[in-house]
Enzyme design. Structure first.
Site, mmCIF file in Angstrom:
data_model
loop_
_atom_site.group_PDB
_atom_site.id
_atom_site.type_symbol
_atom_site.label_atom_id
_atom_site.label_comp_id
_atom_site.label_asym_id
_atom_site.label_seq_id
_atom_site.Cartn_x
_atom_site.Cartn_y
_atom_site.Cartn_z
ATOM 1 N N VAL A 37 -41.769 55.757 24.500
ATOM 2 C CA VAL A 37 -40.626 55.021 25.040
ATOM 3 C C VAL A 37 -39.988 54.112 23.983
ATOM 4 O O VAL A 37 -40.661 53.651 23.060
ATOM 5 C CB VAL A 37 -41.017 54.192 26.285
ATOM 6 C CG1 VAL A 37 -41.395 55.090 27.447
ATOM 7 C CG2 VAL A 37 -42.173 53.235 25.981
ATOM 8 N N GLU A 83 -47.435 41.142 24.267
ATOM 9 C CA GLU A 83 -47.271 42.440 23.609
ATOM 10 C C GLU A 83 -46.231 43.296 24.323
ATOM 11 O O GLU A 83 -46.015 43.144 25.526
ATOM 12 C CB GLU A 83 -48.610 43.187 23.618
ATOM 13 C CG GLU A 83 -49.345 43.146 22.300
ATOM 14 C CD GLU A 83 -48.742 44.082 21.239
ATOM 15 O OE1 GLU A 83 -47.503 44.204 21.142
ATOM 16 O OE2 GLU A 83 -49.529 44.685 20.508
ATOM 17 N N ASP A 84 -45.621 44.207 23.586
ATOM 18 C CA ASP A 84 -44.683 45.139 24.194
ATOM 19 C C ASP A 84 -45.399 46.241 24.971
ATOM 20 O O ASP A 84 -45.080 46.531 26.109
ATOM 21 C CB ASP A 84 -43.743 45.749 23.136
ATOM 22 C CG ASP A 84 -44.483 46.297 21.912
ATOM 23 O OD1 ASP A 84 -45.727 46.182 21.841
ATOM 24 O OD2 ASP A 84 -43.813 46.833 21.010
ATOM 25 N N LYS A 111 -49.919 51.777 28.710
ATOM 26 C CA LYS A 111 -49.998 53.254 28.651
ATOM 27 C C LYS A 111 -51.479 53.604 28.568
ATOM 28 O O LYS A 111 -52.009 53.875 27.503
ATOM 29 C CB LYS A 111 -49.216 53.715 27.409
ATOM 30 C CG LYS A 111 -48.964 55.181 27.353
ATOM 31 C CD LYS A 111 -47.750 55.548 26.500
ATOM 32 C CE LYS A 111 -47.911 55.384 25.028
ATOM 33 N NZ LYS A 111 -46.741 55.852 24.245
ATOM 34 N N ARG A 140 -34.528 49.318 19.092
ATOM 35 C CA ARG A 140 -35.107 48.131 19.722
ATOM 36 C C ARG A 140 -34.070 47.377 20.551
ATOM 37 O O ARG A 140 -34.405 46.631 21.465
ATOM 38 C CB ARG A 140 -35.640 47.165 18.662
ATOM 39 C CG ARG A 140 -36.785 47.717 17.815
ATOM 40 C CD ARG A 140 -37.356 46.589 16.952
ATOM 41 N NE ARG A 140 -38.195 47.054 15.866
ATOM 42 C CZ ARG A 140 -39.490 47.331 15.962
ATOM 43 N NH1 ARG A 140 -40.104 47.211 17.119
ATOM 44 N NH2 ARG A 140 -40.175 47.741 14.924
ATOM 45 N N ASP A 150 -51.340 50.891 23.930
ATOM 46 C CA ASP A 150 -51.498 52.343 23.929
ATOM 47 C C ASP A 150 -52.996 52.648 23.774
ATOM 48 O O ASP A 150 -53.737 52.593 24.744
ATOM 49 C CB ASP A 150 -50.635 52.899 22.787
ATOM 50 C CG ASP A 150 -50.596 54.412 22.739
ATOM 51 O OD1 ASP A 150 -51.066 55.054 23.679
ATOM 52 O OD2 ASP A 150 -50.098 54.965 21.737
ATOM 53 N N LYS A 167 -42.960 43.606 15.486
ATOM 54 C CA LYS A 167 -41.704 43.078 15.943
ATOM 55 C C LYS A 167 -41.465 43.413 17.416
ATOM 56 O O LYS A 167 -40.614 42.816 18.058
ATOM 57 C CB LYS A 167 -40.547 43.685 15.115
ATOM 58 C CG LYS A 167 -40.772 43.608 13.633
ATOM 59 C CD LYS A 167 -39.638 44.313 12.875
ATOM 60 C CE LYS A 167 -39.837 44.187 11.383
ATOM 61 N NZ LYS A 167 -40.461 45.392 10.799
ATOM 62 N N GLY A 168 -42.192 44.380 17.932
ATOM 63 C CA GLY A 168 -41.906 44.931 19.260
ATOM 64 C C GLY A 168 -41.952 43.937 20.406
ATOM 65 O O GLY A 168 -41.228 44.071 21.384
ATOM 66 N N ASP A 171 -39.534 50.514 19.359
ATOM 67 C CA ASP A 171 -38.767 51.267 18.368
ATOM 68 C C ASP A 171 -39.200 52.728 18.251
ATOM 69 O O ASP A 171 -40.311 53.100 18.625
ATOM 70 C CB ASP A 171 -38.939 50.631 16.987
ATOM 71 C CG ASP A 171 -40.308 50.938 16.386
ATOM 72 O OD1 ASP A 171 -41.319 50.562 17.003
ATOM 73 O OD2 ASP A 171 -40.357 51.579 15.320
HETATM 74 P P1 IMP Z 1 -52.233 50.730 20.011
HETATM 75 O O1 IMP Z 1 -53.082 50.090 18.945
HETATM 76 O O2 IMP Z 1 -52.406 52.228 20.031
HETATM 77 O O3 IMP Z 1 -52.432 50.131 21.370
HETATM 78 O O4 IMP Z 1 -50.762 50.552 19.516
HETATM 79 C C1 IMP Z 1 -49.901 49.710 20.077
HETATM 80 C C2 IMP Z 1 -48.627 49.653 19.275
HETATM 81 O O5 IMP Z 1 -48.115 50.966 18.985
HETATM 82 C C3 IMP Z 1 -47.581 48.971 20.102
HETATM 83 O O6 IMP Z 1 -47.614 47.577 19.921
HETATM 84 C C4 IMP Z 1 -46.312 49.619 19.602
HETATM 85 O O7 IMP Z 1 -45.853 48.939 18.465
HETATM 86 C C5 IMP Z 1 -46.730 51.022 19.223
HETATM 87 N N1 IMP Z 1 -46.453 51.983 20.324
HETATM 88 C C6 IMP Z 1 -47.349 52.617 21.117
HETATM 89 N N2 IMP Z 1 -46.736 53.402 22.021
HETATM 90 C C7 IMP Z 1 -45.413 53.261 21.817
HETATM 91 C C8 IMP Z 1 -44.229 53.798 22.456
HETATM 92 O O8 IMP Z 1 -44.270 54.583 23.427
HETATM 93 N N3 IMP Z 1 -43.034 53.396 21.946
HETATM 94 C C9 IMP Z 1 -42.924 52.530 20.903
HETATM 95 N N4 IMP Z 1 -43.987 51.991 20.285
HETATM 96 C C10 IMP Z 1 -45.224 52.345 20.728
HETATM 97 MG MG MG Z 2 -46.421 46.164 19.141
#
Ligand code: IMP
Ligand code: MG
Length: 181
Positions: free
Chosen positions: A154, A100-101, A132, A166, A104, A44-45, A160
């Site tokens: 964040v 994407e939001d 990030k 959100r 990470d 949902k982000g 969230d």
């Molecule tokens: P990744 O697979 O580790 O890149 O995860 C990405 C997802 O983790 C993002 O789409 C977010 O939903 C969540 N996420 C990662 N870091 C944060 C943060 O700092 N705040 C909120 N959601 C996060």
């Molecule tokens: Mg996301």
């Protein structure tokens, strides 16, 4: 419980976000003239960013949504992702941007990119509001990026903490003490 409980400082204000979204929209408008553009948002982000970004793109486009659930980092299925809602439209031979939001580790996006690439879009790019990169595991090519951020958790503007916060207009750091508990 108040909406503003457990927040640290504002990291990126709604005004800063708006300015950057306008720039990204102009860049995408310029690059996708005469194309068959589909914006794919990950629920949902990514939805708040999508809603603002699409209105700054001044060419015809369609939007679609995907929902995925990832197993937690502590799980032995680390990096395994499951699609819980798929796209409604075919993306074959179309120009796709994933909106994407935040990226990470990049593991979620790596899975989505592989999955969507198999559907043979004409082009496939990534637009993320936040990058990030400190915790990146999967090497992801990011064509459109809002902001680089440090390794902080964040919230706000779609992002969230346990499904809450959100709806904050700015992006905040979360109070550090909350993440240790
Ligand atoms: P990744 O697979 O580790 O890149 O995860 C990405 C997802 O983790 C993002 O789409 C977010 O939903 C969540 N996420 C990662 N870091 C944060 C943060 O700092 N705040 C909120 N959601 C996060
Ligand atoms: Mg996301």
């Amino acid at each position: 419980m108040n909406l503003k409980d457990d927040l640290g400082p504002i990291l990126i204000s709604s005004q800063q976000i708006h300015q950057r979204v306008v720039q990204l929209g102009a860049e995408i408008t310029h690059n996708y003239q005469d194309s068959d553009l589909v914006l794919v948002s990950i629920l949902k982000g990514g939805t708040v960013f999508l809603a603002d970004l699409m209105r700054e793109i001044k060419i015809p486009l369609t939007i679609d949504f995907m929902c995925i659930s990832s197993y937690g980092l502590s799980s032995d299925k680390y990096g395994v992702v499951r699609i819980t809602k798929d796209l409604d439209q075919s993306i074959e031979s179309r120009d796709v941007i994933i909106v994407e939001d935040i990226i990470d580790t990049g593991l979620t996006l790596r899975y989505i990119l592989k999955n969507l690439r198999a559907r043979e879009p004409k082009s496939l790019e990534v637009c993320t509001l936040l990058d990030k990169s400190a915790r990146r595991i999967a090497d992801i090519k990011i064509k459109y990026k809002g902001f680089d951020i440090k390794d902080k958790y964040v919230v706000g503007y779609g992002l969230d903490y346990r499904q809450q916060k959100r709806n904050l207009p700015h992006i905040y750091e979360l109070d550090e003490s909350l993440l240790k508990s």
